[in-house]
Design a protein around this motif. Structure first.
Motif, PDB file in Angstrom:
ATOM      1  N   ALA A 294      -2.813  23.099  33.625  1.00 37.10           N
ATOM      2  CA  ALA A 294      -1.500  22.582  33.997  1.00 37.10           C
ATOM      3  C   ALA A 294      -1.650  21.186  34.584  1.00 37.10           C
ATOM      4  O   ALA A 294      -2.682  20.851  35.167  1.00 37.10           O
ATOM      5  N   THR A 295      -0.611  20.389  34.423  1.00 35.04           N
ATOM      6  CA  THR A 295      -0.633  19.034  34.945  1.00 35.04           C
ATOM      7  C   THR A 295      -0.960  19.019  36.436  1.00 35.04           C
ATOM      8  O   THR A 295      -0.357  19.759  37.213  1.00 35.04           O
ATOM      9  N   GLY A 296      -1.944  18.204  36.808  1.00 33.78           N
ATOM     10  CA  GLY A 296      -2.305  18.043  38.213  1.00 33.78           C
ATOM     11  C   GLY A 296      -3.491  18.858  38.656  1.00 33.78           C
ATOM     12  O   GLY A 296      -4.044  18.588  39.729  1.00 33.78           O
ATOM     13  N   ASP A 297      -3.937  19.842  37.842  1.00 33.07           N
ATOM     14  CA  ASP A 297      -5.013  20.712  38.337  1.00 33.07           C
ATOM     15  C   ASP A 297      -6.396  20.070  38.259  1.00 33.07           C
ATOM     16  O   ASP A 297      -7.366  20.652  38.732  1.00 33.07           O
ATOM     17  N   LEU A 298      -6.499  18.870  37.689  1.00 31.54           N
ATOM     18  CA  LEU A 298      -7.756  18.120  37.724  1.00 31.54           C
ATOM     19  C   LEU A 298      -7.581  16.759  38.363  1.00 31.54           C
ATOM     20  O   LEU A 298      -8.447  15.892  38.219  1.00 31.54           O
ATOM     21  N   ASP A 299      -6.484  16.562  39.071  1.00 34.81           N
ATOM     22  CA  ASP A 299      -6.263  15.268  39.712  1.00 34.81           C
ATOM     23  C   ASP A 299      -7.298  14.994  40.795  1.00 34.81           C
ATOM     24  O   ASP A 299      -7.494  13.845  41.192  1.00 34.81           O
ATOM     25  N   GLY A 300      -7.972  16.031  41.282  1.00 39.62           N
ATOM     26  CA  GLY A 300      -9.021  15.835  42.276  1.00 39.62           C
ATOM     27  C   GLY A 300     -10.326  15.355  41.695  1.00 39.62           C
ATOM     28  O   GLY A 300     -11.299  15.172  42.435  1.00 39.62           O
ATOM     29  N   GLY A 301     -10.371  15.117  40.379  1.00 39.09           N
ATOM     30  CA  GLY A 301     -11.574  14.594  39.752  1.00 39.09           C
ATOM     31  C   GLY A 301     -12.484  15.697  39.237  1.00 39.09           C
ATOM     32  O   GLY A 301     -12.288  16.882  39.496  1.00 39.09           O
ATOM     33  N   PHE A 302     -13.509  15.276  38.502  1.00 36.75           N
ATOM     34  CA  PHE A 302     -14.481  16.201  37.946  1.00 36.75           C
ATOM     35  C   PHE A 302     -15.428  16.685  39.046  1.00 36.75           C
ATOM     36  O   PHE A 302     -15.879  15.903  39.877  1.00 36.75           O
ATOM     37  N   LEU A 303     -15.747  17.970  39.025  1.00 38.79           N
ATOM     38  CA  LEU A 303     -16.588  18.570  40.050  1.00 38.79           C
ATOM     39  C   LEU A 303     -18.049  18.594  39.617  1.00 38.79           C
ATOM     40  O   LEU A 303     -18.356  18.832  38.438  1.00 38.79           O
ATOM     41  N   ALA A 304     -18.957  18.378  40.565  1.00 40.92           N
ATOM     42  CA  ALA A 304     -20.379  18.472  40.285  1.00 40.92           C
ATOM     43  C   ALA A 304     -20.715  19.892  39.848  1.00 40.92           C
ATOM     44  O   ALA A 304     -20.153  20.866  40.339  1.00 40.92           O
ATOM     45  N   GLY A 305     -21.650  20.003  38.902  1.00 43.60           N
ATOM     46  CA  GLY A 305     -22.069  21.309  38.429  1.00 43.60           C
ATOM     47  C   GLY A 305     -21.173  21.904  37.374  1.00 43.60           C
ATOM     48  O   GLY A 305     -21.342  23.062  37.003  1.00 43.60           O
ATOM     49  N   VAL A 306     -20.207  21.120  36.871  1.00 47.40           N
ATOM     50  CA  VAL A 306     -19.301  21.606  35.841  1.00 47.40           C
ATOM     51  C   VAL A 306     -19.405  20.693  34.620  1.00 47.40           C
ATOM     52  O   VAL A 306     -19.485  19.476  34.748  1.00 47.40           O
ATOM     53  N   ILE A 307     -19.418  21.300  33.428  1.00 46.23           N
ATOM     54  CA  ILE A 307     -19.391  20.543  32.180  1.00 46.23           C
ATOM     55  C   ILE A 307     -17.961  20.563  31.666  1.00 46.23           C
ATOM     56  O   ILE A 307     -17.358  21.635  31.528  1.00 46.23           O
ATOM     57  N   TYR A 308     -17.421  19.391  31.396  1.00 43.25           N
ATOM     58  CA  TYR A 308     -16.065  19.265  30.878  1.00 43.25           C
ATOM     59  C   TYR A 308     -16.136  18.813  29.426  1.00 43.25           C
ATOM     60  O   TYR A 308     -16.761  17.802  29.113  1.00 43.25           O
ATOM     61  N   LYS A 309     -15.475  19.560  28.544  1.00 45.40           N
ATOM     62  CA  LYS A 309     -15.482  19.253  27.120  1.00 45.40           C
ATOM     63  C   LYS A 309     -14.111  18.759  26.698  1.00 45.40           C
ATOM     64  O   LYS A 309     -13.111  19.472  26.862  1.00 45.40           O
ATOM     65  N   LEU A 310     -14.083  17.560  26.155  1.00 45.74           N
ATOM     66  CA  LEU A 310     -12.853  16.983  25.632  1.00 45.74           C
ATOM     67  C   LEU A 310     -12.899  17.057  24.113  1.00 45.74           C
ATOM     68  O   LEU A 310     -13.617  16.298  23.461  1.00 45.74           O
ATOM     69  N   ASN A 311     -12.162  18.010  23.550  1.00 47.63           N
ATOM     70  CA  ASN A 311     -12.026  18.137  22.100  1.00 47.63           C
ATOM     71  C   ASN A 311     -10.910  17.204  21.661  1.00 47.63           C
ATOM     72  O   ASN A 311      -9.748  17.393  22.033  1.00 47.63           O
ATOM     73  N   LEU A 312     -11.240  16.195  20.865  1.00 45.49           N
ATOM     74  CA  LEU A 312     -10.257  15.175  20.516  1.00 45.49           C
ATOM     75  C   LEU A 312      -9.109  15.715  19.678  1.00 45.49           C
ATOM     76  O   LEU A 312      -8.090  15.037  19.520  1.00 45.49           O
TER      77      LEU A 312
END
Length: 369
Positions: A294-312
């Motif tokens: 949901a909008t806003g749930d990553l506004d705090g930035g990427f967290l250490a120890g987590v892999i974020y995958k952006l599927n284009l």
């Protein structure tokens, strides 16, 4: 009487000395530190990340006690620390807390560029904060026990996939092909305690701005890599420091940005409707805001120890066609990176706790345009 007074003073001094000495002495003559390293929650990544593989703590393990004493573990001691019984060492001081670094150490001046391309299984630093010990006494031996769960000091962002333009309700599609030619990371922390690095800030002139573009923070997508990138068997992957504790998210920049340089091939119908499109094939998409669900749930930035995958493919729904068969002017592509206007698209990503997390742009203010 004089001798009695002297004797009384001596007895008081002896009692006082005995009391103070007792308070300063360890409760037992023998004491030991017992440390167990729990790395079950750590995950290794390949290119792209392979969920479920364990991260190996293999070298440069340093324990730091609350009094500042440091203990460096050799290979055998690391193996013992990862066993159910843990690593034990005789100590002469009272121990209250123990912290850990492994696989190297992130210093305040360690540049994020030096971490790119490293294998997370053995080369990315892990840390465990100062953790209180549990004290037990058995058979005259005091044991200070602690279990440490190290975590990576960085986040991982992986970008890959294919953008496919969407037809309108009448079946017209302004896009014959949308190809990603380059991936850039912008507005990232150069050091874990430093300022954010913007290689372009003015929304024009390509990447001609100062400071200079860092080679380690961008990837060309061409040749044999193109098909693998679109199939997501290869990714543009980057390690990123989490945001500073003092930082707060604010539009339009938020924190880490992904900039895509794209080449658009328009359909013949779109070119017929708007011949000027022939001069608008080289475009950029700047993603400044991400979300998980949901909008806003990553506004705090990427967290250490987590892999974020952006599927284009998450961006495909945002490349729309007007009823006339031309590109929708609200699409997220712009002629230059980091545009200065306030319009954005939030992109959704999928996060994993050191496995993997897909992400995508959020249409609610995620793109800078």
């Amino acid at each position: 009487m004089k001798y009695m007074k002297m004797a009384a003073i001596a007895m008081m001094a002896f009692a006082l000395f005995s009391c103070n000495n007792k308070n300063n002495e360890p409760k037992n003559e023998v004491a030991q530190l017992s440390v167990r390293i729990n790395d079950a929650e750590l995950r290794a990544i390949m290119d792209p990340a392979q969920a479920g593989a364990e991260t190996a703590i293999t070298k440069d393990v340093v324990l730091t006690l609350d009094n500042g004493q440091q203990i460096t573990l050799n290979a055998d001691e690391i193996t013992k620390a990862k066993s159910p019984d843990g690593y034990k060492k005789a100590v002469t001081e009272v121990v209250k807390t123990v912290s850990l670094v492994a696989n190297g150490k992130i210093e305040a001046n360690t540049n994020i560029t030096t971490l790119q391309g490293k294998a997370i299984a053995t080369e990315i630093a892990l840390t465990a904060p100062a953790t209180a010990v549990t004290t037990t006494v058995e058979n005259g031996v005091t044991t200070y026990s602690v279990e440490l769960s190290p975590v990576p000091a960085v986040a991982r962002l992986e970008v890959a996939g294919k953008i496919v333009g969407k037809p309108n309700a009448n079946g017209k599609n302004a896009f014959q092909d949308i190809s990603v030619e380059h991936v850039y990371v912008n507005n990232y922390l150069s050091t874990i305690a430093g300022t954010r690095y913007m290689c372009v800030t003015n929304g024009k002139d390509d990447f001609a701005a100062t400071p200079a573009l860092q080679n380690e923070m961008n990837d060309a997508i061409s040749g044999d890599n193109k098909a693998a990138f679109e199939a997501m068997t290869k990714v543009a992957g980057y390690y990123l420091f989490p945001k500073l504790e003092s930082e707060n998210p604010s539009a339009p920049d938020y924190f880490d940005h992904v900039i895509l340089k794209i080449k658009i091939t328009y359909s013949e119908e779109a070119l017929a409707a708007n011949p000027a499109l022939a001069q608008m094939t080289d475009r950029y998409v700047t993603i400044a805001r991400f979300m998980k669900d949901a909008t806003g749930d990553l506004d705090g930035g990427f967290l250490a120890g987590v892999i974020y995958k952006l599927n284009l493919d998450e961006l495909s729904k945002d490349f729309n066609t007007t009823p006339e068969g031309t590109p929708d002017p609200n699409n997220p592509d712009t002629p230059d990176p980091e545009p200065t206007a306030n319009k954005q698209l939030v992109v959704k990503v999928k996060p994993y706790a050191w496995t993997a997390q897909n992400i995508k742009p959020d249409v609610n203010g995620g793109y800078k345009k």
